[in-house]
Scaffold this active site. Structure first.
Site, short mmCIF file in Angstrom:
data_model
loop_
_atom_site.label_atom_id
_atom_site.label_comp_id
_atom_site.label_asym_id
_atom_site.label_seq_id
_atom_site.Cartn_x
_atom_site.Cartn_y
_atom_site.Cartn_z
N GLY A 1 4.29 -0.10 -3.91
CA GLY A 1 3.23 -0.68 -5.70
C GLY A 1 2.62 0.34 -5.55
O GLY A 1 1.61 0.44 -7.29
N GLY B 1 -2.20 -6.36 3.80
CA GLY B 1 -2.41 -5.78 4.77
C GLY B 1 -3.77 -6.19 5.27
O GLY B 1 -4.74 -7.37 4.74
N ASN C 1 5.25 4.41 5.61
CA ASN C 1 6.23 3.06 5.17
C ASN C 1 7.07 3.52 3.43
O ASN C 1 8.54 3.29 3.41
CB ASN C 1 5.68 1.55 5.09
CG ASN C 1 4.72 1.44 6.28
OD1 ASN C 1 5.29 1.27 7.63
ND2 ASN C 1 3.79 0.79 6.26
N GLY D 1 -2.95 -4.40 -2.22
CA GLY D 1 -2.06 -3.86 -1.02
C GLY D 1 -2.02 -4.80 0.15
O GLY D 1 -2.53 -5.69 0.39
N GLU E 1 1.20 -7.41 -6.60
CA GLU E 1 2.32 -8.37 -5.77
C GLU E 1 2.91 -9.23 -4.70
O GLU E 1 3.45 -9.64 -5.12
CB GLU E 1 2.87 -6.72 -5.21
CG GLU E 1 2.56 -5.51 -5.54
CD GLU E 1 2.54 -4.36 -5.04
OE1 GLU E 1 3.30 -3.18 -5.24
OE2 GLU E 1 2.51 -4.44 -3.85
N1 COA Z 1 -3.01 10.41 10.33
C1 COA Z 1 -1.81 9.94 11.27
N2 COA Z 1 -2.10 8.53 11.83
C2 COA Z 1 -2.84 7.96 11.12
C3 COA Z 1 -4.20 8.35 9.94
C4 COA Z 1 -3.80 9.54 9.64
N3 COA Z 1 -4.57 10.26 8.76
N4 COA Z 1 -4.56 6.96 9.88
C5 COA Z 1 -4.26 6.15 10.07
N5 COA Z 1 -2.53 6.56 10.98
C6 COA Z 1 -2.93 5.37 11.70
C7 COA Z 1 -3.19 4.73 12.60
O1 COA Z 1 -3.34 5.13 13.91
C8 COA Z 1 -1.98 3.55 12.80
O2 COA Z 1 -0.94 4.10 13.44
P1 COA Z 1 -1.10 2.92 14.94
O3 COA Z 1 0.45 2.01 14.09
O4 COA Z 1 -0.42 3.59 15.69
O5 COA Z 1 -2.20 1.40 15.34
C9 COA Z 1 -1.47 3.82 11.50
O6 COA Z 1 -1.25 5.07 10.47
C10 COA Z 1 -1.47 2.39 10.55
O7 COA Z 1 -2.82 2.58 10.23
P2 COA Z 1 -3.66 1.92 9.75
O8 COA Z 1 -4.93 2.21 10.56
O9 COA Z 1 -3.40 0.27 10.89
O10 COA Z 1 -3.64 1.51 8.74
P3 COA Z 1 -2.02 -0.19 7.63
O11 COA Z 1 -1.60 -0.23 9.03
O12 COA Z 1 -3.11 -0.60 6.30
O13 COA Z 1 -1.48 1.36 6.82
C11 COA Z 1 -1.28 2.70 5.21
C12 COA Z 1 -1.43 1.78 5.99
C13 COA Z 1 -0.94 4.01 4.10
C14 COA Z 1 0.08 3.29 6.30
C15 COA Z 1 -0.36 1.25 4.97
O14 COA Z 1 -0.90 0.91 3.20
C16 COA Z 1 0.86 2.07 3.35
O15 COA Z 1 1.61 1.79 3.46
N6 COA Z 1 0.09 1.88 2.22
C17 COA Z 1 1.49 3.08 1.24
C18 COA Z 1 2.24 1.49 0.23
C19 COA Z 1 0.96 0.64 -0.22
O16 COA Z 1 0.19 1.19 -0.70
N7 COA Z 1 1.06 -0.45 -0.46
C20 COA Z 1 0.55 -1.62 -1.13
C21 COA Z 1 1.24 -1.83 -2.75
S1 COA Z 1 2.68 -2.24 -2.59
#
Ligand code: COA
Length: 500
Positions: free
Chosen positions: A382, A265, A378, A263, A288
């Site tokens: 995928g 990130g 978000n 993914g 992807e």
């Molecule tokens: N509850 C509430 N908020 C949470 C949390 C939880 N359990 N865990 C993390 N967060 C918050 C973080 O504090 C952070 O907040 P901020 O933006 O205010 O700092 C935010 O969520 C993002 O967390 P982070 O640890 O920085 O992870 P990330 O930027 O890697 O994003 C997802 C994690 C899950 C949101 C992201 O990977 C995603 O959108 N995944 C779904 C789509 C996907 O998997 N795509 C890959 C294939 S296309």
């Protein structure tokens, strides 16, 4: 210069400004645009739409590949152009509008959007706006840094606007492989049998009479926003690399592993970087997004081939890769996201899928999208296409968020994107839980012992013990299952659970 890029006879008659082309898009229309993970999006027409909407309000349904760069989703949201949006976004302004109920967001598996469109389940697409680096003699569209859903949008739309981006390298031509599955019920097997299978054309074949406008642009993609790995992210990567080594020692994987999906990130990037140092060789990717780590691995000689749907890089890496495309030409393919994420191909190739969880529960269910079960982050992207169908489905997350106010491991996730049946391995900076072949009660033990932060481990142990005392195949105390989220909602943190 333009002549070399635009080889369609009579193209001059179709050239117009972005504002003029944007007039083809009217209130209530369904519009498809190129763009996938901040790469290859149409840049000028969406801006012209936003400008016009500020003066004369109108709204549309907007479909893209995935997220857009250049703050386009924010600008379109501020101008109230978006009535409906699918299938993915990462923009904070749009996120607020979605969570306020102002924009109807349809959060979709990225492989599915064009399938639904083709089957007339999403209405008729009026206009497609596609960024191109060239237009062939027959009107074929050569995309830029992403394919996403562009091919099917251009084929299915009534009219096509092409943004011919002269700032994109002409050398991108030849990297794409466009293949559209046949209509059901007589669809033939899709002949991708390895990440390097080339099965289509290097351009999007369309009926040239549908090209309604050509807009000449020179915009740039937004750079990737991947951060350097912090100590927790590095620990997650280290646990996974160790796991891969043990899988090789156990004879379940070879030093080539299996085609990798990661993914977008920071975490996925750090894991991929970690493969450079390990005992791995002749790796491949079927993913992807191709990010910096893909090109680091290609340069190291460890990665032999990378198939993706887009290239999203940091500014420095982007300059180098776009300048030296020939160096990578025979080791890269960009495909429609319908194919990069195709569940059948994912299953056939036996992919190792690495995606990020927002939270996971003690039984292995994963929430990737909704904070406290209600607020969209978000979208599923995928991750679902890969997680259910891969050979090894891995989810990574830090064990705590917001300085320890939140445990990312909870009794019950507040929203389920990936069920316990789709998750093989969970990893946090604390350690790795191998859930393969385990029953729910066994999974809970392994997850609590290996992944949960020490701060929250006693509280989860208390919950699990009480639940087990009540019985059941998947024991729960239903009245307490979401109490951790309730505490977060009312008190702003989960710390009250520590002393209960
Ligand atoms: N509850 C509430 N908020 C949470 C949390 C939880 N359990 N865990 C993390 N967060 C918050 C973080 O504090 C952070 O907040 P901020 O933006 O205010 O700092 C935010 O969520 C993002 O967390 P982070 O640890 O920085 O992870 P990330 O930027 O890697 O994003 C997802 C994690 C899950 C949101 C992201 O990977 C995603 O959108 N995944 C779904 C789509 C996907 O998997 N795509 C890959 C294939 S296309």
């Amino acid at each position: 210069m333009v002549e070399q890029r635009c080889r369609l006879p009579g193209w001059q008659d179709l050239v117009m400004s972005a504002e003029q082309a944007a007039e083809l898009i009217q209130d209530g229309m369904i519009v498809g645009m190129s763009g996938f993970t901040r790469a290859g999006e149409a840049k000028a027409v969406p801006l012209a739409l936003a400008q016009r909407a500020h003066e004369k309000p109108f709204s549309i349904t907007l479909m893209t590949g995935a997220s857009l760069g250049n703050d386009l989703d924010a600008k379109l949201t501020e101008a109230k152009v978006l009535a409906r949006r699918m299938p993915f976004q990462v923009d904070s302004t749009l996120r607020k509008a979605i969570n306020a109920g102002e924009v109807m967001f349809i959060d979709q598996h990225l492989s599915e959007t064009v399938e639904l469109l083709r089957n007339k389940q999403l209405g008729k697409m009026d206009v497609a706006v596609i960024e191109a680096c060239a237009i062939t003699e027959e009107g074929g569209i050569v995309p830029t840094t992403s394919v996403g859903n562009s091919a099917s949008y251009a084929i299915l739309a009534d009219k096509v606007i092409i943004e011919l981006n002269l700032a994109s390298p002409a050398g991108l031509e030849g990297l794409h492989d466009i293949y559209i599955p046949q209509m059901r019920p007589n669809r033939q097997p899709i002949p991708v049998v390895a990440p390097d299978s080339r099965i289509g054309t290097p351009y999007i074949p369309i009926d040239a009479s549908k090209i309604a406008a050509i807009v000449i642009t020179e915009g740039k993609d937004s750079p990737s926003n991947v951060l350097p790995a912090d100590s927790e992210t590095q620990a997650i990567a280290d646990h996974l690399i160790q796991f891969f080594k043990e899988e090789i020692d156990a004879g379940r994987l070879t030093e080539s592993l299996l085609p990798l999906q990661a993914g977008i990130g920071t975490m996925a990037n750090a894991v991929m970087e970690g493969l450079i140092e390990g005992p791995f060789d002749r790796l491949t990717m079927y993913s992807e997004v191709l990010q910096d780590s893909t090109f680091d691995l290609l340069d190291s000689g460890k990665l032999t081939f990378a198939s993706g749907s887009s290239i999203t890089l940091s500014p420095k890496r982007n300059d180098q890769v776009m300048r030296e495309l020939d160096k990578y030409r025979n080791r890269l393919i960009l495909r429609p996201q319908e194919l990069s994420n195709h569940p059948g191909i994912v299953r056939r190739l036996g992919i190792i899928a690495i995606n990020t969880a927002l939270e996971a529960d003690i039984y292995g269910n994963v929430n990737s999208t909704h904070v406290c079960g209600t607020r969209m982050m978000n979208g599923i992207g995928g991750s679902g296409d890969f997680a259910r169908n891969s050979q090894l489905s891995i989810f990574v997350t830090k064990s705590i968020a917001k300085g320890g106010d939140i445990s990312s491991f909870v009794p019950f996730v507040s929203h389920v994107d990936h069920t316990e049946h789709d998750v093989d391995i969970l990893v946090s900076e604390q350690g790795l839980a191998d859930l393969r072949g385990l029953a729910p009660r066994e999974r809970a033990r392994v997850i609590i012992d290996n992944c949960v932060a020490p701060l929250y481990r006693p509280a989860l142990n208390r919950y699990f013990a009480e639940a087990c005392a009540r019985g059941g195949h998947t024991p729960h105390c239903l009245e307490k299952a979401l109490s951790w989220h309730q505490a977060l909602n009312t008190e702003g943190n989960m710390r009250s659970l520590l002393t209960e």
